[in-house]
Design a protein around this motif. Structure first.
Motif, PDB file in Angstrom:
ATOM      1  N   VAL A 129      65.522 102.183  14.289  1.00 59.05           N
ATOM      2  CA  VAL A 129      65.972 101.982  15.717  1.00 59.05           C
ATOM      3  C   VAL A 129      66.977 101.014  15.912  1.00 59.05           C
ATOM      4  CG1 VAL A 129      64.269 103.435  16.656  1.00 59.05           C
ATOM      5  CG2 VAL A 129      64.007 101.072  16.123  1.00 59.05           C
ATOM      6  N   LYS A 130      66.977  99.868  14.819  1.00 65.13           N
ATOM      7  CA  LYS A 130      67.733  98.650  15.009  1.00 65.13           C
ATOM      8  C   LYS A 130      69.039  98.791  14.338  1.00 65.13           C
ATOM      9  CE  LYS A 130      64.104  95.246  16.068  1.00 65.13           C
ATOM     10  NZ  LYS A 130      63.561  94.216  15.805  1.00 65.13           N
ATOM     11  N   GLY A 131      69.439  99.857  13.859  1.00 69.91           N
ATOM     12  CA  GLY A 131      70.828  99.997  13.277  1.00 69.91           C
ATOM     13  C   GLY A 131      71.810 100.067  14.359  1.00 69.91           C
ATOM     14  N   THR A 132      72.488  99.090  14.593  1.00 74.53           N
ATOM     15  CA  THR A 132      73.629  99.189  15.865  1.00 74.53           C
ATOM     16  C   THR A 132      74.929  99.110  15.010  1.00 74.53           C
ATOM     17  OG1 THR A 132      73.132  96.694  15.724  1.00 74.53           O
ATOM     18  CG2 THR A 132      72.345  97.976  17.498  1.00 74.53           C
ATOM     19  N   PRO A 133      75.761 100.126  15.445  1.00 73.48           N
ATOM     20  CA  PRO A 133      77.176 100.403  14.769  1.00 73.48           C
ATOM     21  C   PRO A 133      78.001  99.312  15.460  1.00 73.48           C
ATOM     22  CG  PRO A 133      76.161 102.232  15.766  1.00 73.48           C
ATOM     23  CD  PRO A 133      75.257 101.453  16.058  1.00 73.48           C
ATOM     24  N   VAL A 134      78.902  99.390  14.543  1.00 73.98           N
ATOM     25  CA  VAL A 134      80.213  98.639  15.176  1.00 73.98           C
ATOM     26  C   VAL A 134      81.490  99.592  15.138  1.00 73.98           C
ATOM     27  CG1 VAL A 134      79.629  96.383  14.099  1.00 73.98           C
ATOM     28  CG2 VAL A 134      80.904  97.793  12.741  1.00 73.98           C
ATOM     29  N   ILE A 135      82.450  98.966  15.981  1.00 68.99           N
ATOM     30  CA  ILE A 135      83.846  99.814  16.003  1.00 68.99           C
ATOM     31  C   ILE A 135      84.667  98.974  15.497  1.00 68.99           C
ATOM     32  CG2 ILE A 135      85.552 100.955  17.464  1.00 68.99           C
ATOM     33  CD1 ILE A 135      82.669 102.211  17.644  1.00 68.99           C
ATOM     34  N   GLN A 136      85.582  99.568  14.363  1.00 70.47           N
ATOM     35  CA  GLN A 136      86.676  98.825  13.626  1.00 70.47           C
ATOM     36  C   GLN A 136      87.937  99.466  13.773  1.00 70.47           C
ATOM     37  OE1 GLN A 136      84.659  98.774   9.755  1.00 70.47           O
ATOM     38  NE2 GLN A 136      84.341  96.712  10.002  1.00 70.47           N
ATOM     39  N   GLN A 137      88.996  98.691  13.743  1.00 62.72           N
ATOM     40  CA  GLN A 137      90.521  99.011  13.774  1.00 62.72           C
ATOM     41  C   GLN A 137      90.996  98.768  12.405  1.00 62.72           C
ATOM     42  OE1 GLN A 137      92.550  97.996  17.392  1.00 62.72           O
ATOM     43  NE2 GLN A 137      93.328  99.972  17.221  1.00 62.72           N
ATOM     44  N   VAL A 138      92.035  99.461  11.907  1.00 67.32           N
ATOM     45  CA  VAL A 138      93.010  99.255  10.975  1.00 67.32           C
ATOM     46  C   VAL A 138      94.073  98.226  11.652  1.00 67.32           C
ATOM     47  CG1 VAL A 138      94.309  99.803   9.151  1.00 67.32           C
ATOM     48  CG2 VAL A 138      92.264 101.119   9.632  1.00 67.32           C
ATOM     49  N   THR A 139      94.288  97.316  11.029  1.00 69.05           N
ATOM     50  CA  THR A 139      95.397  96.441  11.541  1.00 69.05           C
ATOM     51  C   THR A 139      95.937  95.632  10.262  1.00 69.05           C
ATOM     52  OG1 THR A 139      93.997  94.595  12.121  1.00 69.05           O
ATOM     53  CG2 THR A 139      95.433  95.751  13.707  1.00 69.05           C
ATOM     54  N   ASN A 140      96.967  95.644   9.676  1.00 77.47           N
ATOM     55  CA  ASN A 140      97.639  95.189   8.543  1.00 77.47           C
ATOM     56  C   ASN A 140      96.806  95.927   7.283  1.00 77.47           C
ATOM     57  OD1 ASN A 140      99.435  93.836   9.790  1.00 77.47           O
ATOM     58  ND2 ASN A 140      98.182  92.255  10.070  1.00 77.47           N
ATOM     59  N   GLY A 141      96.295  97.144   7.559  1.00 82.32           N
ATOM     60  CA  GLY A 141      95.827  97.769   6.145  1.00 82.32           C
ATOM     61  C   GLY A 141      94.435  97.558   6.068  1.00 82.32           C
ATOM     62  N   VAL A 142      93.970  96.790   6.730  1.00 84.08           N
ATOM     63  CA  VAL A 142      92.414  96.505   6.627  1.00 84.08           C
ATOM     64  C   VAL A 142      91.659  96.507   8.052  1.00 84.08           C
ATOM     65  CG1 VAL A 142      90.817  94.594   6.269  1.00 84.08           C
ATOM     66  CG2 VAL A 142      92.960  94.471   5.081  1.00 84.08           C
ATOM     67  N   TYR A 143      90.395  96.877   7.922  1.00 82.07           N
ATOM     68  CA  TYR A 143      89.642  97.317   9.057  1.00 82.07           C
ATOM     69  C   TYR A 143      89.082  96.057   9.539  1.00 82.07           C
ATOM     70  CZ  TYR A 143      89.234 102.562   9.069  1.00 82.07           C
ATOM     71  OH  TYR A 143      89.606 103.896   9.354  1.00 82.07           O
ATOM     72  N   HIS A 144      89.275  95.900  10.836  1.00 79.69           N
ATOM     73  CA  HIS A 144      88.508  94.615  11.548  1.00 79.69           C
ATOM     74  C   HIS A 144      87.844  94.859  12.522  1.00 79.69           C
ATOM     75  CE1 HIS A 144      91.252  91.493   9.574  1.00 79.69           C
ATOM     76  NE2 HIS A 144      92.310  92.554   9.579  1.00 79.69           N
ATOM     77  N   THR A 145      86.848  94.268  12.739  1.00 81.36           N
ATOM     78  CA  THR A 145      85.636  94.867  13.813  1.00 81.36           C
ATOM     79  C   THR A 145      86.301  94.337  15.166  1.00 81.36           C
ATOM     80  OG1 THR A 145      84.016  94.334  12.133  1.00 81.36           O
ATOM     81  CG2 THR A 145      83.238  94.384  14.379  1.00 81.36           C
ATOM     82  N   ILE A 146      86.233  95.211  16.218  1.00 82.91           N
ATOM     83  CA  ILE A 146      86.727  95.087  17.411  1.00 82.91           C
ATOM     84  C   ILE A 146      85.603  95.267  18.535  1.00 82.91           C
ATOM     85  CG2 ILE A 146      88.996  95.666  17.177  1.00 82.91           C
ATOM     86  CD1 ILE A 146      88.528  98.621  17.877  1.00 82.91           C
ATOM     87  N   TRP A 147      84.353  95.537  18.151  1.00 84.53           N
ATOM     88  CA  TRP A 147      83.157  95.816  19.247  1.00 84.53           C
ATOM     89  C   TRP A 147      81.959  95.913  18.253  1.00 84.53           C
ATOM     90  CZ3 TRP A 147      79.375  99.459  19.744  1.00 84.53           C
ATOM     91  CH2 TRP A 147      78.820  99.329  21.040  1.00 84.53           C
ATOM     92  N   PRO A 148      80.791  95.493  18.546  1.00 81.78           N
ATOM     93  CA  PRO A 148      80.377  94.860  19.894  1.00 81.78           C
ATOM     94  C   PRO A 148      81.276  93.351  20.054  1.00 81.78           C
ATOM     95  CG  PRO A 148      78.501  95.414  18.877  1.00 81.78           C
ATOM     96  CD  PRO A 148      79.738  95.567  17.879  1.00 81.78           C
ATOM     97  N   PHE A 149      81.607  93.098  21.437  1.00 78.14           N
ATOM     98  CA  PHE A 149      82.336  92.180  21.425  1.00 78.14           C
ATOM     99  C   PHE A 149      81.965  90.692  20.745  1.00 78.14           C
ATOM    100  CE2 PHE A 149      83.586  94.482  25.293  1.00 78.14           C
ATOM    101  CZ  PHE A 149      84.709  95.056  24.806  1.00 78.14           C
ATOM    102  N   ASP A 150      80.575  90.466  20.769  1.00 82.26           N
ATOM    103  CA  ASP A 150      79.956  89.278  20.145  1.00 82.26           C
ATOM    104  C   ASP A 150      80.476  89.197  18.714  1.00 82.26           C
ATOM    105  OD1 ASP A 150      78.229  91.537  20.089  1.00 82.26           O
ATOM    106  OD2 ASP A 150      76.551  90.295  19.820  1.00 82.26           O
ATOM    107  N   VAL A 151      80.550  90.236  18.133  1.00 81.86           N
ATOM    108  CA  VAL A 151      80.891  90.227  16.524  1.00 81.86           C
ATOM    109  C   VAL A 151      82.244  90.538  16.230  1.00 81.86           C
ATOM    110  CG1 VAL A 151      78.600  90.676  15.580  1.00 81.86           C
ATOM    111  CG2 VAL A 151      80.079  92.665  16.125  1.00 81.86           C
ATOM    112  N   ALA A 152      83.121  90.918  17.417  1.00 80.89           N
ATOM    113  CA  ALA A 152      84.364  91.004  16.931  1.00 80.89           C
ATOM    114  C   ALA A 152      85.221  89.929  16.518  1.00 80.89           C
ATOM    115  CB  ALA A 152      85.047  91.624  18.581  1.00 80.89           C
ATOM    116  N   VAL A 153      86.182  90.213  15.718  1.00 85.80           N
ATOM    117  CA  VAL A 153      86.822  89.333  15.153  1.00 85.80           C
ATOM    118  C   VAL A 153      88.368  89.510  15.867  1.00 85.80           C
ATOM    119  CG1 VAL A 153      86.091  89.182  12.940  1.00 85.80           C
ATOM    120  CG2 VAL A 153      87.847  90.837  13.281  1.00 85.80           C
ATOM    121  N   GLN A 154      88.910  90.484  16.558  1.00 92.92           N
ATOM    122  CA  GLN A 154      90.084  90.709  17.363  1.00 92.92           C
ATOM    123  C   GLN A 154      89.858  91.732  18.283  1.00 92.92           C
ATOM    124  OE1 GLN A 154      92.351  91.716  13.854  1.00 92.92           O
ATOM    125  NE2 GLN A 154      92.640  93.728  14.630  1.00 92.92           N
TER     126      GLN A 154
END
Lengths: 232, 414, 328, 291
Positions: B382-407
């Motif tokens: 129950v503690k597996g919390t997913p993240v949302i990522q986005q491809v920028t410059n050909g690499v996935y970067h984390t964008i959510w949750p905001f506290d772990v987002a890099v951009q």
């Protein structure tokens, strides 16, 4: 020119030829006659390499039994097969020209003149598909195609079969002319009278064996032979 | 009779010969079932490398890695016993998966099974483990229905599609609140096997609950020679976000097909799978730019998860690519399982099960951006919390949750 | 002529009885689950190949779409069990009947085709069935149907970990298909099929109703394939279109018969006894490497048998027998 | 549905249909010539895709330029397959029909395993080529250039096949397929014609594979995605007919595109299969097949 000795052949499990020996001399028409099922067709197929055989078949000193069918054709033996076996969807011209497929050199289509002089009707029907020709015309085409391979020995399997009587005469005349031009002819026929009339020498085949041979005219004259072996 | 016996005898002899191979007494055998041939083989082969990496970290002696079981030297409470992995090829066939699981349990004496990527094989594997009373650690199966059959021996470290999809919609809501960018319509685009069916069901439900219009609901044939008609439907719908649930080949193909008809979607939010594969990144190239995907893994979360770098380096050394959504989950599943066996201090399945139930691992001891690992009564973490990522410059970067987002998220990438 | 045929047929019956007796006791000392599973799958495919052989071998209609009937049988019996609590032994027969009906329905248009046109049409029909099942949510769609465990019993055909009951079910299935094939070899229907296979025109002139006789073969073949599908579903406990309606499975049903000897009594069994264990064992022990060796081996085996023993492995038996007895 | 959509559907169907047609052409050729259905046809295409991929990786050249090399390699492969396997399969005395089906089927499995052995199961793509991801927009109808190029090559290949048909060799091919025994009487080596036919068939599907590799992914199982469609195309067009393959390929491409628009896209293949069965009901030997 062609010497066959002790030839045995089976066709669909039946012994079609048993110890057949036969000799064809250059420049002759040799006729092989006999009733249905006597083994005449198998004999020609054996020479052409289309059935497996035992015995010896020597053509101009070359053992034909070692050769594949297409090499036998290239060695100078042309067969006009039973049922003609044309390429039905190709045109008359293509059928003829394909006859020269294995021949190289600038003169490869030269026999066309001969073919057209023998069978002028073919020239009129060059563009037609082979399957649209009448039976007689198809036979002419089959002979023409065989001539295109520039054979020294031409073998014909019942050229008169399924043809209008008038055309039969044309074809037999053509065969004579072919012989007169220097080719050797091995002719298989059921029409005894016509065949023996144009042939120089003849063999009588019965149930796979040669039962008689001799000058064609002699055999034609011997009424006892005709009754005994040819059912006439 | 004797000809049949004559023909069959050598084969059955071969079977019994192979069957007779003995195990080294100390090793703890864990059976690993994946598709290693056929269409899904690339995933299975990556998974194999991931498990081997994790087992190597657990077994060998090396500088400690700040991850569960990262100290090396085997299972200390079992006298340094080593984890021995035995792999089996499921060929993505339920019957085969079932038979292979049985083989692993009865012949190889596996004390637990991990697997299996595809849902259909997970169904039959879990059936077998239930009957043989051996724990089954589902590492990367995301079908929500798997843990809802009242099974005692089923455990899943990974979040399932419902949790993933909730994260997607939560992300949409959070973005709306933060940047004012609202998602009003979605287009469902999913392949016709069990993964697509399950994923789209949840998405359909959640879109409804979130008052979004479903502009298109497109089920397509997996491994189609062409997806151009599908791309046209997506273009016609032109939803605010396209929600694809696709495996690698189709993911590459649909991006190309949309590009071919001159359609650049406003946003793509993928249910991971194919979109998270390295083959997808090479295959789609620039077309992948701007694509978003849920993920259970964030390669760029190195700040909060110090184990990522060393574990990834080891994985890279073995398989020449970075860990991704699947392989990170595989690694985590094996770490969790090994930890439970170690805590149980026993290789008895029942003891392992009890230890698994008692599992409570903080997130920072994993390579995942999760809150941690703790199983509920259905065996679901129950503690597996997913993240949302986005491809920028050909690499996935984390964008959510905001506290772990890099951009921040970028919308309407042109 | 006639007495020698009946003597041969009687001898075959005796061989079968002895084989059956051996197979009944064979699994008793073998407790290894994997080996027992191997026996079960092999027997199941022996029966399926024999069922295929009725249409493909005796009647000469090379069907490459038999997984359709397999799938129909599996779906019918499974859905009856899951939704209607109807015991699988009943569902099995129902599944077989529906599959037979399906075979008739397919046969009606497809039997007009011949040769490769027929073979490809059977693939297409199977593929249509697969796609429809995949998209038909009422029967589970892509998610398939999970068969819940309702307690160990013969009526449910469910056993926790025991493989022996399934072994006997599979053995029974294989034995029945063999018996049917044996019966057909002597029956009028069998003769008319062979006539159809050899020469349709000649068969017609002998008074064989070609279409009807093909339909009969399709129905019988479809029935037993459907029954096999139902057994398989109950054994595996889960069905989905990918695993029971695929083209790959259709080939796997036909392959043992082809390798063993098409249109022979023992061919399908022999083919299954060689092919299925080889396939299973090679994928178990070579497949895990993921380097494709098992596929290469499997491919080479198929090519080798097809080329070296075109009349099937069963012909090896004839060679042995001739050498041993000095008589064919 | 707007007129643009309609046109776009038609164009997509056309572009894909030409690919289907070319994939089917080689199959049809081989079948027509010697009555052999090559069940490894999709795998031959897959081999060509990998060949293009490998050459592209080594040389960095555009698949376009590599086309003749791959076609030549595939020609050689086709000849080799004939000499090593098919000639033997044709010479067996029992069950010839089944033997050739299962020899080519076994070959298909072997090739798949072999390619997985050499390349692994990973999906590959040829990227960064001259035409990659480019599209042309003509009055709102988009034309993906890699596919347009592939279609043109397909048409050229068909023109080439038809041109070969007009040569003496083409006549010999036709003659061999009409009467494979009688050709020996005019000195034609049937075995050689068959081998060349296989070479030509493999080269043709090789051309399709190379062009496809320009916009499709590559994997050991990719052949299967196209193989079934190829068989349906060939049977629909009539075994042995080049024009039939072309017509059937286009028909199937269009039917697929239209079905996907009208029905659920996951059912689009049902549309093409249904058309196929419907046609066979009236013409059991396909559109252009010989009766």
């Amino acid at each position: 020119m062609l010497r066959i000795e002790g030839l045995n052949a089976s066709y669909r499990g039946l012994k079609a030829l048993q110890g057949v020996s036969l000799n064809v001399k250059k420049g002759q028409i040799v006729a092989v006659v006999g009733a249905n099922g006597a083994g005449k067709t198998t004999l020609l197929k054996s020479v052409a390499g289309l059935v497996t055989t035992e015995g010896s078949i020597v053509f101009d000193g070359q053992d034909l039994r070692r050769l594949k069918a297409h090499m036998i054709s290239r060695a100078g033996i042309g067969l006009v097969p039973e049922g003609r076996r044309l390429f039905p969807r190709l045109s008359v011209e293509d059928n003829l020209r394909l006859g020269a497929y294995a021949i190289a050199g600038p003169d490869r289509f030269k026999p066309l003149e001969l073919v057209f002089s023998l069978f002028p009707r073919l020239q009129e029907r060059l563009a037609q598909r082979a399957e649209t020709l009448s039976g007689g015309e198809q036979q002419m085409l089959a002979i023409g195609r065989a001539l295109m391979t520039q054979p020294r020995l031409l073998m014909l399997d019942e050229p008169s079969q399924g043809i209008m009587p008038k055309l039969v005469d044309d074809i037999f005349r053509a065969i004579q002319r072919i012989r007169d031009l220097g080719l050797t002819v091995l002719l298989v026929e059921q029409r005894l009278a016509e065949a023996l009339e144009i042939a120089d020498y003849a063999y009588v085949l019965q149930t796979g064996r040669v039962v008689m041979s001799g000058k064609a005219a002699e055999i034609a004259a011997d009424s006892a032979v005709r009754r005994a072996y040819l059912g006439l | 009779m004797n000809r049949i016996a004559a023909a069959a005898a050598p084969l059955f002899m071969a079977v019994t010969l192979v069957a007779g191979q003995a195990q080294a007494a100390d090793d703890i055998v864990i059976g690993v079932v994946y598709p290693l041939t056929g269409n899904a083989a690339p995933i299975g082969l990556d998974a194999k490398a991931a498990y081997e990496t994790a087992a190597d970290i657990i077994n060998s002696t090396h500088a400690p890695i700040p991850v569960l079981m990262g100290n090396g030297g085997g299972l200390d409470r079992l006298g340094g016993a080593k984890i021995k992995l035995v792999f089996a090829d499921s060929q993505n066939d339920p019957q085969k998966a079932r038979a292979e699981t049985e083989r692993l349990i009865t012949q190889e004496h596996a004390v637990a099974i991990v697997g299996s990527y595809t849902s259909a094989t997970a169904v039959t594997i879990s059936q077998v483990t239930e009957r043989y009373e051996v724990p089954y650690m589902s590492a990367d199966n995301s079908s929500p229905s798997l843990n809802q059959r009242g099974m005692k021996w089923f455990f899943r470290t990974s979040p399932h599609d419902e949790m993933f999809t909730q994260a997607m919609f939560q992300f949409f809501a959070d973005e709306g609140a933060k940047t004012g960018h609202k998602v009003k319509s979605v287009a469902l685009f999913y392949e016709d096997s069990i993964f697509g069916a399950d994923s789209s069901n949840v998405q359909r439900k959640l879109a409804g609950e979130n008052k979004m219009t479903i502009a298109a609901d497109i089920k397509y044939r997996a491994n189609s020679p062409s997806l151009s008609a599908e791309a046209q439907k997506l273009k016609a719908a032109d939803a605010d976000v396209i929600l694809p649930s696709s495996y690698t080949s189709d993911a590459i193909l649909i991006l190309r097909a949309m590009n071919e008809i001159g359609y650049k979607p406003k946003a793509i939010m993928a249910q991971a799978a194919g979109f998270q594969e390295s083959a997808f990144m090479t295959g789609a190239g620039a077309l992948a730019e701007g694509a978003m995907s849920r993920s259970s893994f964030a390669l760029d979360a190195t700040a909060s998860r110090p184990a990522i770098a060393p574990v990834n380096a080891l994985y890279r050394a073995r398989n020449d690519k970075d860990m991704n959504d699947n392989t990170s989950r595989d690694v985590t599943a094996l770490f969790t399982l090994a930890d439970a066996i170690n805590r149980a201090g026993s290789a008895k399945p029942e003891d392992i099960r009890k230890a698994l139930i008692a599992t409570d691992i903080p997130g920072n001891l994993t390579v995942m951006p999760w809150a941690g690992v703790k199983f509920d009564e259905t065996g679901q973490n129950v503690k597996g919390t997913p993240v949302i990522q986005q491809v920028t410059n050909g690499v996935y970067h984390t964008i959510w949750p905001f506290d772990v987002a890099v951009q921040p998220a970028v919308w309407d990438v042109k | 002529m006639v007495p020698s045929i009946t003597r041969r047929r009687r001898r075959e019956l005796v061989i079968a009885a002895v084989l059956l007796a051996v197979l009944i006791v064979l699994p008793l000392p073998i407790h290894d689950v994997y080996t027992r599973n191997l026996f079960i799958i092999t027997l199941l495919f022996a029966g399926l190949a024999q069922a295929w052989n009725i249409l493909g071998g005796y009647c000469g209609q090379i069907s490459l779409g038999h997984s359709l009937y397999f799938g129909i049988g599996a779906y019918v019996s499974t859905l009856m069990f899951v939704n209607g609590h109807i015991p699988p032994p009943v569902g099995m027969i129902a599944g077989g009947l529906v599959a037979a009906a399906g075979a008739l329905l397919v046969g009606w248009p497809v039997f007009r085709l011949s040769g490769h046109y027929y073979a490809i049409a059977t693939v297409v029909v199977q593929e249509i069935g697969y796609l429809l099942a995949l998209n038909w949510d009422l029967i589970g769609g892509a998610s398939g149907v999970f068969i819940p465990f309702r307690g160990e019993s013969w009526l449910n055909l469910q056993f926790r970990t025991d493989k022996l009951p399934y072994f006997y079910v599979a053995l029974g299935f294989a034995a029945v298909t063999w018996a049917v094939a044996w019966w057909l070899e002597g029956a009028r229907l069998g003769f008319s099929w062979r006539a159809v296979k050899d020469d349709v025109v000649a068969a017609r002139s002998l008074g064989v109703r070609v279409f009807r006789s093909k339909m009969a073969a399709a129905a019988l073949s479809g029935f037993f394939t459907g029954v096999g599908g139902a057994i398989f579903a109950q054994y595996v406990g889960y069905i989905d279109p990918d695993s029971i309606l695929s083209g790959q499975l259709a080939i796997l049903i036909a392959l043992p018969a082809v390798l063993g000897g098409v249109g022979t009594l023992w061919g399908p069994f022999l083919g299954a006894a060689v092919l299925i264990p080889l396939r299973e064992v090679s994928s178990s022990y070579l497949g895990a490497s993921g380097n494709g060796f098992d596929l290469m081996l499997y491919g080479i085996l198929i090519m080798a048998v097809a080329l070296l023993r075109p009349q099937g492995l069963a012909s090896l038996g004839a060679v042995f027998r001739r050498n041993a007895n000095g008589a064919p | 549905m707007t007129i643009e959509t309609l046109l776009q559907v038609a164009v997509s169907g056309l572009l894909m249909g030409l690919i289907y047609a070319l994939v089917a052409a080689g199959l049809s050729l081989i079948f027509g010539l010697m009555d052999v259905v090559n069940f490894a046809h999709g795998e031959l295409m897959m081999v060509a895709m990998y060949a293009a991929f490998t050459l592209w990786q080594m040389s960095g050249l555009d698949p376009f330029i590599l086309l003749p090399i791959v076609a030549a390699l595939m020609f050689g492969l086709g000849v080799a397959i004939y000499r090593l396997l098919i000639a033997r399969a044709l010479s067996v005395r029992f069950n010839r029909g089944m033997v050739q089906i299962f020899v080519t089927f076994g070959l298909a499995i072997f090739i798949r395993g072999f390619m997985q052995f050499v390349y692994g199961g990973e999906f590959r793509s040829i990227t960064g080529t001259w035409l990659a991801n480019r599209t042309a927009n003509i009055y709102g109808v988009y034309l993906p250039l890699p596919q347009v190029a592939a279609s043109l090559v397909c048409l050229l290949a068909f023109a080439g096949l038809l041109a070969i048909g007009r040569t003496e060799f083409g006549r010999a091919l036709e003659a061999t397929r009409e009467d494979r025994e009688a050709v020996a009487l005019i000195g034609i080596d049937r075995d050689r014609i068959f081998a060349l036919g296989w070479g030509l068939g493999a080269a043709t599907v090789g051309v399709a594979g190379v062009m496809l590799a320009g916009f499709y992914y590559i994997s050991p199982n990719v052949g299967a995605n196209f193989a079934l469609i190829a068989y349906v195309t060939v049977a629909l067009g009539g075994f042995g007919s080049m024009l039939g393959a072309l017509a059937a390929g286009l028909l199937i491409g269009e039917v697929e595109a239209i079905t996907a628009q009208l029905l659920e896209p996951s059912l689009k293949q049902v549309g093409m299969f249904a058309i196929y069965l419907a046609v066979l009901m009236f013409r059991p030997r396909g559109l252009f097949g010989k009766l």
